[in-house]
Design an enzyme around this catalytic site. Structure first.
Site, PDB file in Angstrom:
ATOM      1  N   HIS A   1      39.526  48.254  -6.691  1.00  0.00           N
ATOM      2  CA  HIS A   1      39.986  48.141  -8.080  1.00  0.00           C
ATOM      3  C   HIS A   1      39.434  49.308  -8.885  1.00  0.00           C
ATOM      4  O   HIS A   1      38.416  49.917  -8.514  1.00  0.00           O
ATOM      5  CB  HIS A   1      39.487  46.845  -8.718  1.00  0.00           C
ATOM      6  CG  HIS A   1      40.077  45.605  -8.138  1.00  0.00           C
ATOM      7  ND1 HIS A   1      40.966  44.800  -8.814  1.00  0.00           N
ATOM      8  CD2 HIS A   1      39.899  44.999  -6.931  1.00  0.00           C
ATOM      9  CE1 HIS A   1      41.307  43.768  -8.067  1.00  0.00           C
ATOM     10  NE2 HIS A   1      40.671  43.868  -6.911  1.00  0.00           N
TER      11      HIS A   1
ATOM     12  N   ASN B   1      44.557  38.241 -10.389  1.00  0.00           N
ATOM     13  CA  ASN B   1      45.413  38.153  -9.201  1.00  0.00           C
ATOM     14  C   ASN B   1      46.847  37.781  -9.542  1.00  0.00           C
ATOM     15  O   ASN B   1      47.522  37.092  -8.769  1.00  0.00           O
ATOM     16  CB  ASN B   1      44.813  37.172  -8.178  1.00  0.00           C
ATOM     17  CG  ASN B   1      43.798  37.849  -7.263  1.00  0.00           C
ATOM     18  OD1 ASN B   1      44.088  38.878  -6.664  1.00  0.00           O
ATOM     19  ND2 ASN B   1      42.613  37.272  -7.177  1.00  0.00           N
TER      20      ASN B   1
ATOM     21  N   ASN C   1      34.292  44.155  -5.447  1.00  0.00           N
ATOM     22  CA  ASN C   1      34.459  43.984  -4.000  1.00  0.00           C
ATOM     23  C   ASN C   1      33.108  44.153  -3.300  1.00  0.00           C
ATOM     24  O   ASN C   1      32.992  44.833  -2.280  1.00  0.00           O
ATOM     25  CB  ASN C   1      35.490  44.966  -3.444  1.00  0.00           C
ATOM     26  CG  ASN C   1      36.000  44.556  -2.072  1.00  0.00           C
ATOM     27  OD1 ASN C   1      35.823  43.416  -1.640  1.00  0.00           O
ATOM     28  ND2 ASN C   1      36.618  45.479  -1.371  1.00  0.00           N
TER      29      ASN C   1
ATOM     30  N   ASP D   1      39.779  39.851 -12.882  1.00  0.00           N
ATOM     31  CA  ASP D   1      40.811  40.006 -11.873  1.00  0.00           C
ATOM     32  C   ASP D   1      41.550  38.677 -11.815  1.00  0.00           C
ATOM     33  O   ASP D   1      41.030  37.694 -11.294  1.00  0.00           O
ATOM     34  CB  ASP D   1      40.167  40.359 -10.529  1.00  0.00           C
ATOM     35  CG  ASP D   1      41.165  40.391  -9.383  1.00  0.00           C
ATOM     36  OD1 ASP D   1      42.367  40.167  -9.627  1.00  0.00           O
ATOM     37  OD2 ASP D   1      40.736  40.625  -8.240  1.00  0.00           O
TER      38      ASP D   1
ATOM     39  N   GLU E   1      33.960  39.405  -7.971  1.00  0.00           N
ATOM     40  CA  GLU E   1      33.669  39.567  -6.534  1.00  0.00           C
ATOM     41  C   GLU E   1      32.315  40.241  -6.324  1.00  0.00           C
ATOM     42  O   GLU E   1      32.211  41.271  -5.657  1.00  0.00           O
ATOM     43  CB  GLU E   1      34.797  40.324  -5.823  1.00  0.00           C
ATOM     44  CG  GLU E   1      35.950  39.412  -5.447  1.00  0.00           C
ATOM     45  CD  GLU E   1      36.749  39.923  -4.248  1.00  0.00           C
ATOM     46  OE1 GLU E   1      36.499  39.420  -3.126  1.00  0.00           O
ATOM     47  OE2 GLU E   1      37.605  40.789  -4.441  1.00  0.00           O
TER      48      GLU E   1
END
Length: 264
Positions: free
Chosen positions: A253, A155, A10, A153, A36
């Site tokens: 995360h 999702n 992130n 990730d 990310e």
């Protein structure tokens, strides 16, 4: 043992500011796959090209700044680096980087991938479905020529035990029937091993790797398991131990680390 970590950052600058580098120095993984990154090469240059003694390889978004982006930091020299998987639409979003560690005796890859999120609305959910449709045949083709471990990730929470409020999320992106069916197909048809689930087939709350920033999700462990190691069967059989680190928070995360009885 080969120690492999996956973490959605992130934002690499944010995660670094929260102590990620120091944690990696203490943990000493062989590789960490990150998602990310939320940076461009000028942001990475001179600051994040290496992390905790590991060299980074990246696939960053070209469509807009501060968006998506994946990377792999490694202590081992790859034989080849592939940024992108051949999709004009999704390669522009920086969603796939593959490091090959080939020898005369074997072909083996570590992959970091960040699947699209559809939570922002119908347009992005449609894009997510396009990604899934194209990515499955790509994985099948890749498997036909090499062993690999894909970290990232994704999702998608695959099963009811993979999220706290599964009943209330059946119509929400990340737990839609079509997304869950895609995961089942990938595991069965490529085929792939969900490595954490192989080691912990019944784990629930301790398995979560992501928590919404809304409400008290983190405090109440209202989480989702959407970060994975997906391995070809031969590689997946080498997994011995796993850990989801929750003592510090580097992003929304948690790092997922799995140790494999192998060497590059």
């Amino acid at each position: 043992m080969f120690k492999l970590t996956s973490l959605n950052l992130n934002g690499i600058r944010s995660a670094a500011g929260k102590g990620l580098g120091e944690w990696l120095l203490a943990q000493r993984p062989d590789c960490i796959c990150v998602q990310e990154v939320k940076a461009q090469m000028p942001d990475v240059a001179g600051r994040f090209e290496t992390l905790a003694g590991m060299r980074g390889y990246f696939h960053l978004a070209s469509v807009k700044k501060g968006y998506s982006g994946v990377g792999i930091y490694t202590r081992h020299e790859p034989s080849e680096v592939l940024a992108g998987y051949g999709s004009e639409e999704f390669d522009a979003e920086g969603r796939y980087v593959e490091l090959r560690f080939d020898t005369p005796a074997r072909k083996f890859s570590i992959i970091s991938s960040y699947f699209p999120s559809g939570s922002s609305g119908e347009e992005r959910q449609a894009a997510k479905f396009r990604f899934l449709e194209g990515f499955l045949p790509f994985l099948k083709q890749l498997k036909s020529g090499r062993e690999f471990i894909l970290c990232g990730d994704l999702n998608i929470a695959h099963q009811e035990i993979d999220l706290k409020n599964w009943k209330g999320n059946q119509k929400n992106s990340g737990f839609l029937p079509e997304e869950r069916a895609w995961m089942s197909r990938a595991l069965a048809e490529v085929p792939l091993t969900d490595v954490y689930r192989r080691l912990h087939p019944q784990a629930t709350g301790e398995a979560y790797t992501w928590w919404s920033n809304r409400g008290q999700a983190w405090a109440n462990n209202v989480g989702w398991r959407i970060d994975y190691h997906l391995a070809t069967e031969a590689a997946g059989q080498l997994a011995r131990r796993s850990a989801i680190y929750k003592e510090q928070r580097f992003s929304d995360h948690a790092p997922l680390t799995i140790e494999y009885e192998m060497a590059l």
